[in-house]
Design a protein around this motif. Structure first.
Motif, short mmCIF file in Angstrom:
data_model
loop_
_atom_site.label_atom_id
_atom_site.label_comp_id
_atom_site.label_asym_id
_atom_site.label_seq_id
_atom_site.Cartn_x
_atom_site.Cartn_y
_atom_site.Cartn_z
N ALA A 16 17.24 -4.97 -24.06
CA ALA A 16 17.94 -5.08 -25.35
C ALA A 16 17.13 -4.41 -26.46
O ALA A 16 17.69 -3.72 -27.32
N SER A 17 15.81 -4.60 -26.43
CA SER A 17 14.97 -3.99 -27.45
C SER A 17 15.07 -2.46 -27.38
O SER A 17 15.19 -1.78 -28.40
N GLY A 18 15.03 -1.91 -26.16
CA GLY A 18 15.14 -0.46 -26.01
C GLY A 18 16.51 0.05 -26.41
O GLY A 18 16.63 1.08 -27.09
N ALA A 19 17.56 -0.67 -26.03
CA ALA A 19 18.91 -0.22 -26.32
C ALA A 19 19.18 -0.27 -27.82
O ALA A 19 19.81 0.63 -28.38
N LEU A 20 18.69 -1.31 -28.50
CA LEU A 20 18.90 -1.38 -29.95
C LEU A 20 18.18 -0.23 -30.66
O LEU A 20 18.72 0.36 -31.60
N GLY A 31 22.17 7.79 -23.26
CA GLY A 31 20.83 7.64 -23.84
C GLY A 31 20.47 6.17 -24.06
O GLY A 31 19.34 5.75 -23.82
N VAL A 32 21.45 5.37 -24.50
CA VAL A 32 21.19 3.95 -24.72
C VAL A 32 20.85 3.27 -23.39
O VAL A 32 19.91 2.46 -23.31
N THR A 33 21.58 3.61 -22.35
CA THR A 33 21.31 3.00 -21.05
C THR A 33 19.94 3.42 -20.52
O THR A 33 19.18 2.61 -19.97
N VAL A 34 19.61 4.70 -20.67
CA VAL A 34 18.30 5.16 -20.20
C VAL A 34 17.17 4.48 -20.97
O VAL A 34 16.17 4.07 -20.38
N LEU A 35 17.34 4.34 -22.28
CA LEU A 35 16.29 3.65 -23.05
C LEU A 35 16.17 2.20 -22.63
O LEU A 35 15.07 1.64 -22.56
N ALA A 36 17.30 1.55 -22.31
CA ALA A 36 17.25 0.17 -21.82
C ALA A 36 16.46 0.11 -20.51
O ALA A 36 15.56 -0.73 -20.35
N LEU A 37 16.76 1.01 -19.59
CA LEU A 37 16.05 1.02 -18.30
C LEU A 37 14.58 1.34 -18.50
O LEU A 37 13.70 0.71 -17.90
N THR A 38 14.29 2.33 -19.34
CA THR A 38 12.90 2.76 -19.53
C THR A 38 12.06 1.66 -20.15
O THR A 38 10.94 1.39 -19.72
N THR A 39 12.61 1.01 -21.18
CA THR A 39 11.85 -0.03 -21.86
C THR A 39 11.63 -1.23 -20.94
O THR A 39 10.56 -1.83 -20.92
N ALA A 40 12.65 -1.57 -20.16
CA ALA A 40 12.55 -2.76 -19.32
C ALA A 40 11.66 -2.52 -18.10
O ALA A 40 10.93 -3.41 -17.67
N LEU A 41 11.73 -1.33 -17.54
CA LEU A 41 11.06 -1.09 -16.26
C LEU A 41 9.84 -0.19 -16.38
O LEU A 41 9.06 -0.06 -15.42
N GLY A 42 9.65 0.46 -17.55
CA GLY A 42 8.59 1.45 -17.69
C GLY A 42 7.19 0.89 -17.45
O GLY A 42 6.37 1.53 -16.81
N GLY A 130 7.55 -0.51 -23.90
CA GLY A 130 7.81 -0.32 -25.32
C GLY A 130 7.19 0.96 -25.85
O GLY A 130 7.76 1.64 -26.70
N ALA A 131 6.01 1.31 -25.30
CA ALA A 131 5.37 2.56 -25.74
C ALA A 131 6.21 3.76 -25.30
O ALA A 131 6.41 4.71 -26.07
N LEU A 132 6.71 3.73 -24.06
CA LEU A 132 7.59 4.82 -23.59
C LEU A 132 8.83 4.93 -24.48
O LEU A 132 9.25 6.04 -24.84
N ARG A 133 9.42 3.77 -24.80
CA ARG A 133 10.59 3.76 -25.68
C ARG A 133 10.30 4.50 -26.98
O ARG A 133 11.06 5.38 -27.40
N ASP A 134 9.16 4.20 -27.59
CA ASP A 134 8.86 4.80 -28.89
C ASP A 134 8.56 6.28 -28.76
O ASP A 134 8.95 7.07 -29.62
N VAL A 135 7.86 6.68 -27.67
CA VAL A 135 7.56 8.10 -27.49
C VAL A 135 8.87 8.88 -27.30
O VAL A 135 9.05 9.95 -27.87
N LEU A 136 9.80 8.33 -26.51
CA LEU A 136 11.07 9.03 -26.27
C LEU A 136 11.87 9.13 -27.56
O LEU A 136 12.63 10.08 -27.76
#
Lengths: 208, 208, 208
Positions: A16-20, A31-42, A130-136
């Protein structure tokens, strides 16, 4: 069983944090789905790559993928509502952080890493997504700029490594470690604690 | 043999895309070459790291390195001409995407990954290089923002995984999968399709 | 023994470079320390991931972690003084680059990588940490934009690979390779050499 259920709750909170964040950056549904996956599983993916776990756990655990992906879609569709749940999401996020940090530290110790390395791996498991989310999203990772987020993660990892070295039962150690992460994180949010920033002063460009 | 030749064509197209982006960002000749290599080989490197293939295939396959590097130098020297070939480069890029996605999905299946994981790995193989290019150039990855690029990649990966599960011949599956990627991509470019973006609405900062 | 000591000097110089960049970006004490660790150890971590070395060397070598972390804290506390030592830091940084490049190339050759792959891995070992630093701080990696930094790294790697192929003693090859990196780097700083940038010209957006 309870642990697996809590893990899914943490994954949903991270997703949810990545998707928001992706919604705020005006990404499309993919893009929203990828950010959700990346933030949760990265964070877990980075952990497995550093430790040499193959295939990467997150990619072959379909409930994790399903929860993260569905959370991303839900946020995409109903993000004004989700954004209003800010407090709940931050609480779940703290829980997710605690579980990820203890799981990461434990995994590293089980694979024979020395305690200090296990602490670093555990902390990275917690903050990596979360770091991956922010870099992306082209932001300096929030974890590097503000809040006691990483300190909470490190504290939990140290507790797990110390408890393991003391021969305490693994379940107890994981419980206490997670509780410490959640506690530090919530107190920091409540009191608006931040880690200290550098003194002002002349800092000319080094590399120019 | 034909496949290997097509693969080199796709690598050259990806390398040209990375090098042109680097030229626009005013990088020097070394930066342009590195961006060409990263864009062309990054997806495959991520794939190998996720699947635990060592040493990473791209680093020990000198024709790939040579084609990507030479393409970068050619773009550096003659970029106004290459930029005029925009349509051809986009066509070759679609071909490269199709080949990379099917190769990535097939590799993952061959190494025993479950079908849903193989689809994710295949998609990542196709889009990872471009995402790395954008992160290095400090842009939000294009694939997350616009166009049906990733959807085309995912569609091809799903076709390959389904065909494999159905026991169809590998060559046929790869051919159909690649054709679907190229087809979706070209129709999307022609019709200017984009994936939907979120509805407007209040999205306060979650993490602040 | 001498080599191990020099390696720690190089790690400290890289850590100082990362920490100073973090101070300039106004990160907190945790962010400065993480940037110090990432810049100092990132290149070696990327090398180990590409080569499949597990667990990653940097995570299980506590003197490296200690030197990088302590350097980060020292820079955080005394950064105006460190920034005044600009010339010394640049000199040590050149030394670190030389040692990392030769160590990376040698490790890759020892693990059976072909010479051209070993050169790429060695160069990446040298420049990877700085590139990670810049990506985390939301800048286009300096190594892609200016200076002969990467060319110096590549020159050293080629010398090491050639010397290895010629059957010369490993210690001699490492010494000459490092010296060449340091030499090229210092001359480039002294003469303000930069690699050529592209000619001006029409470069419309390819992907739009």
């Amino acid at each position: 069983m309870l642990l697996a259920a809590l893990e899914l709750v943490g994954i949903a909170a991270f997703a949810a944090s990545g998707a928001l964040a992706a919604v705020r950056a005006r990404l499309d549904v993919f893009g929203v789905t990828v950010l959700a996956l990346t933030t949760a599983l990265g964070g877990g993916i980075i952990r497995d790559v550093l430790l040499g776990v193959h295939p990467v756990t997150a990619l072959v655990t379909w409930p994790w993928l399903a929860v993260a992906g569905v959370t991303g879609l839900v946020v995409f569709l109903f993000h004004p509502t989700v954004a209003r749940l800010r407090r709940s999401v931050l609480l779940l996020d703290a829980l997710g952080l605690g579980l990820f940090v203890t799981a990461g530290t434990t995994t590293a110790l089980d694979l024979g890493a020395p305690p200090y390395a296990a602490c670093l791996v555990g902390m990275t498991t917690g903050i990596g997504g979360g770091a991956l989310r922010d870099v992306l999203l082209r932001e300096i990772p929030l974890v590097l700029r503000r809040e006691i987020y990483a300190v909470a993660a490190l504290a939990g990892a140290v507790v797990v490594a110390a408890g393991d070295a003391a021969g305490l039962p693994a379940a107890l150690v994981a419980l206490v470690g997670s509780a410490i992460v959640v506690g530090v994180r919530l107190v920091a949010l409540w009191r608006r604690w931040d880690a200290p920033v550098p003194r002002e002063g002349g800092t000319p460009k080094l590399d120019g």
